[in-house]
Write a protein that holds these residues in place. Structure first.
Motif, PDB file in Angstrom:
ATOM      1  N   GLU A  33       0.838  -1.207   0.000  1.00  0.00           N
ATOM      2  CA  GLU A  33       0.000   0.000   0.000  1.00  0.00           C
ATOM      3  C   GLU A  33       0.869   1.251   0.000  1.00  0.00           C
ATOM      4  OE1 GLU A  33      -3.130   2.229   2.925  1.00  0.00           O
ATOM      5  OE2 GLU A  33      -2.552   0.176   3.430  1.00  0.00           O
ATOM      6  N   ARG A  34       2.033   1.160   0.649  1.00  0.00           N
ATOM      7  CA  ARG A  34       2.968   2.294   0.694  1.00  0.00           C
ATOM      8  C   ARG A  34       3.944   2.287  -0.464  1.00  0.00           C
ATOM      9  NH1 ARG A  34       0.625   1.671   4.924  1.00  0.00           N
ATOM     10  NH2 ARG A  34       0.360   3.251   6.526  1.00  0.00           N
ATOM     11  N   HIS A  35       3.729   1.406  -1.451  1.00  0.00           N
ATOM     12  CA  HIS A  35       4.612   1.278  -2.616  1.00  0.00           C
ATOM     13  C   HIS A  35       6.044   0.951  -2.215  1.00  0.00           C
ATOM     14  CE1 HIS A  35       1.264   2.657  -4.942  1.00  0.00           C
ATOM     15  NE2 HIS A  35       1.220   3.801  -4.279  1.00  0.00           N
ATOM     16  N   ALA A  36       6.217   0.154  -1.144  1.00  0.00           N
ATOM     17  CA  ALA A  36       7.569  -0.278  -0.781  1.00  0.00           C
ATOM     18  C   ALA A  36       8.071  -1.227  -1.859  1.00  0.00           C
ATOM     19  CB  ALA A  36       7.546  -0.983   0.566  1.00  0.00           C
ATOM     20  N   SER A  37       9.375  -1.176  -2.145  1.00  0.00           N
ATOM     21  CA  SER A  37       9.932  -2.075  -3.154  1.00  0.00           C
ATOM     22  C   SER A  37      10.510  -3.329  -2.516  1.00  0.00           C
ATOM     23  CB  SER A  37      11.006  -1.360  -3.961  1.00  0.00           C
ATOM     24  OG  SER A  37      12.014  -0.867  -3.092  1.00  0.00           O
ATOM     25  N   ASP A  38      10.959  -3.227  -1.258  1.00  0.00           N
ATOM     26  CA  ASP A  38      11.545  -4.380  -0.574  1.00  0.00           C
ATOM     27  C   ASP A  38      11.081  -4.419   0.870  1.00  0.00           C
ATOM     28  OD1 ASP A  38      14.025  -5.124  -2.537  1.00  0.00           O
ATOM     29  OD2 ASP A  38      13.820  -2.952  -2.348  1.00  0.00           O
ATOM     30  N   LEU A  39      11.113  -5.627   1.412  1.00  0.00           N
ATOM     31  CA  LEU A  39      10.808  -5.835   2.825  1.00  0.00           C
ATOM     32  C   LEU A  39      11.989  -6.606   3.407  1.00  0.00           C
ATOM     33  CD1 LEU A  39       8.665  -5.948   5.157  1.00  0.00           C
ATOM     34  CD2 LEU A  39       7.796  -8.024   4.072  1.00  0.00           C
ATOM     35  N   PHE A  40      12.492  -6.161   4.557  1.00  0.00           N
ATOM     36  CA  PHE A  40      13.642  -6.823   5.179  1.00  0.00           C
ATOM     37  C   PHE A  40      13.237  -7.371   6.541  1.00  0.00           C
ATOM     38  CE2 PHE A  40      15.195  -2.990   2.893  1.00  0.00           C
ATOM     39  CZ  PHE A  40      15.802  -3.638   1.835  1.00  0.00           C
TER      40      PHE A  40
END
Ligand SMILES: [Zn+2]
Length: 421
Positions: A33-40
């Motif tokens: 929803e926040r247009h994040a490109s990666d999750l760590f």
């Protein structure tokens, strides 16, 4: 807290109460929803840290109790088909996850052992950004027309240049989308395949099996393609084969790692392609960056005094008065002051004069001059025009390229801000 909605702000080191699979689906939905490109999701000494990369920057989301964090890591690894028991060697995998809003998100997971456990990185393939058409990437009309004219040539090589994370693959996917009207046979060679495109033959590079870009490209040429997309030119054989294909009747789109259009051309020469062959094959270079676009709701105008807009940029302002803005921040943009990342290009259409200079392998500066004398704007000039149109700020533009005019705008911006505070 109910199962359907989790608040991800605040709370450090809390023992989570929901099952990890529900937490995972919520977390990924929240990040997309926040247009994040990666999750760590990374092991620290006493906890597991969750962070995202958004608008190009890492943001910490929260810390999880170790035990719970490990369950979350394990669940995500199973989802991505990455052996959850393999913690000694790096592993990767891919899969899909369904968010509480029933969106299906493609994920690509990579895990590497670290001192305190493991670091898990998940690339999130935003279902919206992957299917953007070329007019939605942020190009201005005149740029859009120039790119479209290149794409609708019957044959030739088009290079898309830029550093890592400059939106090259979004431009390639959008380009293929505009060519994919059922009248052309389109093949792609990718590493990794980020999105599936109906009607396009997509092949994954597989180094373990000896299938690199060069090997696959040679094979694909026997499949009578009209258009070929090569994920990346990074060796001599791929460079030579792409040039040959472009010169012998196919439209070839390829990315190359370079900072300017001229550098992209010289990289091809460094890969050993013959200047004359390259000159006869290359039809265009699109060098690009992603820049933060100001939030339309909250951006505020800055008074920089008398502005002398450089002659070459003036036609891009369409008679509107130049106005520089700064970011503020509102609810709509999560307090950032920016709403998205958009493409800013340097576009070089190879004409007879540029082609002749390339064939003679003139020095870099000379080639640059020939290109500029044909009216093609440098990246710094394109960014200036975006600033004068209120699309982005001098601060953001200077973070991307070094250019004297942009530097001047930044120092004026700083004085203006100091003067008002
Ligand atoms: Zn805003």
């Amino acid at each position: 807290m109910n199962d359907e909605s989790i608040e991800f702000e605040e709370i450090e080191g809390e023992m989570e109460l929901v099952p990890p699979e529900i937490y995972a689906a919520n977390l990924i939905g929240w990040a997309v929803e926040r247009h994040a490109s990666d999750l760590f999701i990374s092991d620290l000494e006493n906890s597991v840290q969750v962070a995202i990369r958004r608008l190009g920057k890492v943001e910490h989301v929260r810390r999880l109790a170790r035990n719970y964090g490990h369950k979350l890591q394990g669940h995500l690894r199973v989802l991505a088909g990455a052996d959850a028991g393999e913690t000694i060697r790096p592993t990767d995998g891919r899969g899909v996850i369904t968010t509480p809003e029933s969106e299906v998100i493609d994920i690509r997971l990579s895990a590497i052992p670290t001192m305190y456990g493991q670091d898990i990185t998940i690339r999130l393939f935003d279902p919206i950004s992957g299917s953007l058409s070329i007019d939605q990437l942020g190009f201005e009309d005149v740029e859009f027309d120039e790119i479209n004219a290149l794409l609708h040539q019957k044959a030739g090589l088009i290079l898309v240049a830029g550093p890592v994370a400059s939106g090259k693959s979004s431009t390639l996917y959008a380009s293929l989308d505009s060519l994919n009207d059922g009248t052309r046979k389109i093949h792609t060679l990718e590493d990794p395949i980020e999105h599936s495109i109906a009607g396009v033959m997509q092949t994954q590079v597989n180094l373990k099996a000896g299938l690199d870009f060069a090997e696959l490209l040679t094979t694909v040429l026997r499949h009578s393609p009209d258009v070929i997309m090569v994920g990346e030119i990074r060796d001599e054989r791929t460079a030579a084969t792409a040039v040959r294909a472009g010169a012998s009747g196919q439209l070839v789109l390829a990315t190359i790692h370079a900072k300017t259009a001229v550098e992209a051309i010289y990289s091809m020469l460094h890969y050993g392609t013959h200047p004359q062959f390259l000159a006869s094959s290359l039809i265009g270079v699109i060098n690009q960056r992603l820049v933060k676009k100001l939030c339309g709701e909250c951006k505020s105008p800055l008074d920089l005094g008398e502005i002398e807009v450089p002659e070459r940029i003036r036609p891009r302002l369409d008679d509107t008065a130049p106005q520089v803005y700064q970011s503020t921040g509102c609810e709509g943009c999560f307090g950032d002051g920016f709403e998205s990342l958009i493409c800013v290009p340097e576009i070089v259409t190879i004409n007879d004069e540029i082609s002749a200079a390339l064939a003679q392998q003139v020095p870099v500066n000379e080639l640059e001059q020939v290109i500029r004398s044909k009216g093609s704007l440098s990246l710094g000039e394109t960014l200036s025009s975006r600033i004068y149109r209120g699309v982005t700020t001098p601060y953001e533009a200077n973070a991307l390229v070094s250019d004297p005019h942009l530097a001047d705008l930044l120092s004026r911006m700083r004085s203006a801000i100091d003067g008002t505070s």
